[in-house]
Enzyme design. Structure first.
Site, PDB file in Angstrom:
ATOM      1  N   GLU A   5     123.944  67.958  75.312  1.00  0.00           N
ATOM      2  CA  GLU A   5     124.173  68.344  73.921  1.00  0.00           C
ATOM      3  C   GLU A   5     125.676  68.438  73.631  1.00  0.00           C
ATOM      4  OE1 GLU A   5     122.797  68.334  71.241  1.00  0.00           O
ATOM      5  OE2 GLU A   5     123.927  69.702  69.983  1.00  0.00           O
ATOM      6  N   HIS A  33     126.024  59.234  92.953  1.00  0.00           N
ATOM      7  CA  HIS A  33     125.206  58.018  92.908  1.00  0.00           C
ATOM      8  C   HIS A  33     125.768  56.995  91.928  1.00  0.00           C
ATOM      9  CE1 HIS A  33     122.302  59.885  95.514  1.00  0.00           C
ATOM     10  NE2 HIS A  33     122.240  60.939  94.714  1.00  0.00           N
ATOM     11  N   ASN A  59     114.240  56.343  47.952  1.00  0.00           N
ATOM     12  CA  ASN A  59     114.565  56.602  49.360  1.00  0.00           C
ATOM     13  C   ASN A  59     113.460  55.980  50.196  1.00  0.00           C
ATOM     14  OD1 ASN A  59     116.611  58.168  48.402  1.00  0.00           O
ATOM     15  ND2 ASN A  59     115.768  60.115  49.111  1.00  0.00           N
ATOM     16  N   GLY A  60     113.819  55.476  51.361  1.00  0.00           N
ATOM     17  CA  GLY A  60     112.803  54.865  52.221  1.00  0.00           C
ATOM     18  C   GLY A  60     113.022  53.370  52.335  1.00  0.00           C
ATOM     19  N   LYS A  83     127.806  66.403  70.878  1.00  0.00           N
ATOM     20  CA  LYS A  83     128.645  67.074  69.855  1.00  0.00           C
ATOM     21  C   LYS A  83     130.021  66.441  69.829  1.00  0.00           C
ATOM     22  CE  LYS A  83     126.479  68.558  67.948  1.00  0.00           C
ATOM     23  NZ  LYS A  83     125.065  68.679  67.930  1.00  0.00           N
ATOM     24  N   CYS A  96     119.686  58.602  52.139  1.00  0.00           N
ATOM     25  CA  CYS A  96     119.693  58.568  50.676  1.00  0.00           C
ATOM     26  C   CYS A  96     119.256  59.893  50.064  1.00  0.00           C
ATOM     27  CB  CYS A  96     118.719  57.509  50.190  1.00  0.00           C
ATOM     28  SG  CYS A  96     118.997  55.889  50.857  1.00  0.00           S
ATOM     29  N   TRP A 143     122.208  55.156  51.222  1.00  0.00           N
ATOM     30  CA  TRP A 143     122.586  54.840  52.612  1.00  0.00           C
ATOM     31  C   TRP A 143     122.059  53.435  52.847  1.00  0.00           C
ATOM     32  CZ3 TRP A 143     124.738  57.117  57.030  1.00  0.00           C
ATOM     33  CH2 TRP A 143     124.374  56.572  58.253  1.00  0.00           C
TER      34      TRP A 143
HETATM   35  O1  M6R Z   1     116.503  66.930  61.630  1.00  0.00           O
HETATM   36  P1  M6R Z   1     116.309  66.606  63.063  1.00  0.00           P
HETATM   37  O2  M6R Z   1     116.533  67.758  63.976  1.00  0.00           O
HETATM   38  O3  M6R Z   1     114.963  65.990  63.339  1.00  0.00           O
HETATM   39  O4  M6R Z   1     117.395  65.520  63.409  1.00  0.00           O
HETATM   40  C1  M6R Z   1     117.413  64.873  64.643  1.00  0.00           C
HETATM   41  C2  M6R Z   1     118.744  64.193  64.883  1.00  0.00           C
HETATM   42  O5  M6R Z   1     118.942  63.170  63.966  1.00  0.00           O
HETATM   43  C3  M6R Z   1     119.913  65.171  64.821  1.00  0.00           C
HETATM   44  O6  M6R Z   1     119.745  66.230  65.704  1.00  0.00           O
HETATM   45  C4  M6R Z   1     121.243  64.460  65.149  1.00  0.00           C
HETATM   46  O7  M6R Z   1     121.253  64.102  66.503  1.00  0.00           O
HETATM   47  C5  M6R Z   1     122.432  65.345  64.779  1.00  0.00           C
HETATM   48  N1  M6R Z   1     123.463  64.557  64.200  1.00  0.00           N
HETATM   49  C6  M6R Z   1     123.010  66.048  65.948  1.00  0.00           C
HETATM   50  O8  M6R Z   1     124.152  66.777  65.673  1.00  0.00           O
END
Ligand code: M6R
Length: 609
Positions: free
Chosen positions: A486, A509, A105-106, A490, A2, A79
């Site tokens: 990672e 395995h 928000n929250g 992505k 949000c 959101w």
């Molecule tokens: O703002 P942050 O680095 O704490 O966010 C953590 C994850 O939510 C963030 O890295 C998320 O995995 C991304 N969508 C990755 O591209």
């Protein structure tokens, strides 16, 4: 997640708020709304006018009537948490008399209990949201001032909030409050702004005040004051936001993701700038608040983050073990905080987060602090909650990252970890010669990144070749494994292709059973002491007719295709090997027509549980 934006001043408020909401779109949302205080003679009650819409901000904009004039207002991108995305559930929420409007928000944890109580008192709810509960509590508060009404209502609320409130009877002010969800005030000339993210403010002012948890503020056109939820005055000194409004624009690229991938050479240059000390072959990290004696006393390092930041932390842990010889590991903050962890006084905890607002990371930091641990932050957003909660730390200086999919922040965070590892190493047993070797390697990074990015056409061609895959395997060994994880994240988040990441050593395995021509593998194959082992893993895949795309320092015979990246020092190779795979994910998603900057179901900063 949000987003909140608000304004009080002399300008026509609706276009300002809509523009602010557009700047918050990147955070992810499903509906939007705006409420303004209509024109009223000074001192006389105004009227609140509200428009809401499920969907994008442009849908909201199309519903805003021509006559929607006013100079005070608040707006929101939602959101969904309590209740599906809909016009009714979109914020703002108003009471039955249309006097109070709230954006929030929250999450209010005791919303259903409060709702039951209010319903029994005759309140009719128009939405399924937790926020509407707060609206009615404010409307029913007996206090004389808006500040006291909000305070009285918040006393009943358990949970997290960043909240902004308008009241028709107090039309000269906006009252805001923060507990666990960011609220930033923007200080202008005879006008004030409020937002949940500086991105919505910087086009108008770079003077900001970030509220602390438990803090409230009253904004008037020419004045603001801050105080605690208990009512005592606090001191708020505005700071200047480092970034220009243009840093949040697309700058000629078609997507933020492409822009941010392309910015990485400059971003890495920035995180290195002013930090290298050639005389002692080390680096200076001014904000660590950890002197040499304390650093020598650290027996273990535990890194906590989520998603991409967690992966950056995994590489960070390896760098710390290799360069500083301190046992280190990384763990998802979202898991750590729920397993009643043993908090060891000789362990240094490092919280890593691009936004500095990720709730799971923040909650882990707060739990650690409560137990007396020392916590450092490795954070991108200056002044964010995690940065302020930590005992010290370092900023990663990647610049604003708008795309939901993190790219340049990952790279800069890993470089920041390399700096931390070098700093700790040189306080402990890393030799001057090795310190110099790492510094030379760090200095080569920006040029090598540019070299990788110059190969974009070839990577695009390869992405087209693999875009038909329904599922992909990513493998790497030791330094290559977090790179594989990672890269797999992505690809899946931006293209929606299923992707798995495995240590190459674990293939036999179990996951080898998945290998067949329709399941291509991306193999991270650095030219280090494990090269032959990685080649053996590729051999196993080829023997099962699997297709292989290698990311390596030299063409790999066993692979169908190789993306060749420049070689750096072994320890620093992971920084470079992920970058072509960011472009690979980007071009795969582009070929598939995905919404690249706002992948489905995801938000930029996850500020709720
Ligand atoms: O703002 P942050 O680095 O704490 O966010 C953590 C994850 O939510 C963030 O890295 C998320 O995995 C991304 N969508 C990755 O591209």
């Amino acid at each position: 997640m949000c987003g909140i934006v608000g304004y009080i001043g002399k300008r026509d408020v609706a276009p300002l708020l809509l523009e602010g909401l557009q700047r918050l779109e990147y955070r992810g949302y499903d509906s939007a709304g705006i409420v303004i205080t209509g024109k009223a003679a000074a001192g006389r009650p105004g009227t609140l006018k509200m428009v809401k819409a499920k969907g994008r901000v442009r849908e909201l904009e199309s519903r805003v009537p021509k006559r929607f004039a006013g100079t005070t207002g608040i707006a929101h991108t939602r959101w969904a948490t309590h209740g599906a995305p809909s016009d009714e559930n979109a914020h703002p929420h108003m009471d039955a008399e249309n006097k109070v409007a709230v954006v929030h928000n929250g999450i209010i944890d005791n919303a259903s209990e409060l709702r039951t109580r209010l319903t029994a008192d005759g309140v009719v709810f128009l939405s399924e949201t937790d926020t509407e509960v707060l609206t009615h509590l404010i409307a029913r508060a007996q206090a004389d001032t808006l500040e006291e009404k909000v305070r009285e209502a918040l006393r009943h609320v358990e949970g997290t909030y960043g909240v902004a409130v308008l009241h028709a009877d107090f039309n000269d002010r906006i009252v805001v409050a923060r507990n666990g969800s960011p609220v930033v005030l923007g200080i202008g000339e005879k006008e004030m702004f409020v937002a949940s993210d500086v991105a919505a403010l910087v086009a108008h002012t770079r003077q900001v005040v970030t509220l602390d948890d438990g803090e409230m503020a009253t904004l008037k056109a020419d004045d603001f004051r801050t105080y605690t939820t208990e009512g005592s005055t606090t001191t708020a000194t505005p700071t200047t936001v480092e970034w220009e409004a243009e840093s949040y624009d697309m700058g000629g690229h078609d997507t933020y993701m492409h822009k941010e991938i392309s910015e990485q050479a400059d971003a890495v240059d920035r995180v290195l700038r002013g930090r290298i000390d050639d005389r002692f072959s080390t680096v200076h990290l001014g904000g660590l608040n950890l002197d040499a004696r304390e650093a020598r006393g650290v027996r273990r390092i535990k890194i906590l983050g989520c998603g991409t930041s967690y992966h950056a932390g995994q590489i960070g842990a390896q760098l710390i073990e290799e360069l500083a010889r301190i046992p280190a590991d990384a763990e998802p903050a979202s898991e750590f905080r729920y397993r009643n962890p043993v908090v060891d006084p000789d362990t240094l905890y490092v919280a890593v987060s691009q936004s500095g607002e990720t709730y799971d990371v923040l909650a882990a930091v707060q739990e650690l602090k409560r137990k007396g641990a020392r916590v450092l932050g490795v954070v991108n957003v200056v002044g964010s909650a995690i940065a302020r909660e930590a005992d010290g730390g370092t900023y990663v200086h990647a610049g604003p990252e708008v795309c939901v999919v993190s790219t340049k922040c990952f790279t800069n965070t890993v470089v920041a970890f390399a700096l931390l590892a070098l700093h700790l190493g040189r306080i402990r047993d890393l030799s001057v010669a090795d310190g110099k070797r790492i510094i030379d390697g760090l200095r080569r990074l920006p040029e090598q990144i540019s070299e990788i990015l110059a190969n974009e056409d070839e990577i695009k061609r390869l992405a087209a070749e693999y875009a038909d895959a329904k599922s992909m395997m990513f493998i790497g060994r030791v330094r290559g494994y977090p790179v594989a994880r990672e890269a797999s994240l992505k690809l899946k988040e931006v293209s929606y292709i299923h992707a798995e990441a495995y240590p190459a050593s674990e293939l036999k395995h179990g996951p080898l059973a998945l290998i067949e021509p329709a399941m291509p593998t991306v193999a991270i194959v650095p030219d280090d002491d494990l090269l032959e082992k990685n080649r053996a893993a590729m051999e196993e895949i080829k023997a099962r007719s699997g297709r292989i795309l290698a990311v390596a320092h030299q063409v790999q015979e066993k692979a169908d295709h190789t993306i060749v990246v420049p070689k750096n020092e072994n320890e620093l190779d992971p920084i470079l090997m992920g970058i072509p795979l960011q472009l690979f994910a980007y071009h795969t998603a582009l070929a598939m027509g995905r919404d690249i900057d706002k992948p489905r179901n995801l938000a930029k900063s996850v500020t709720v549980e």
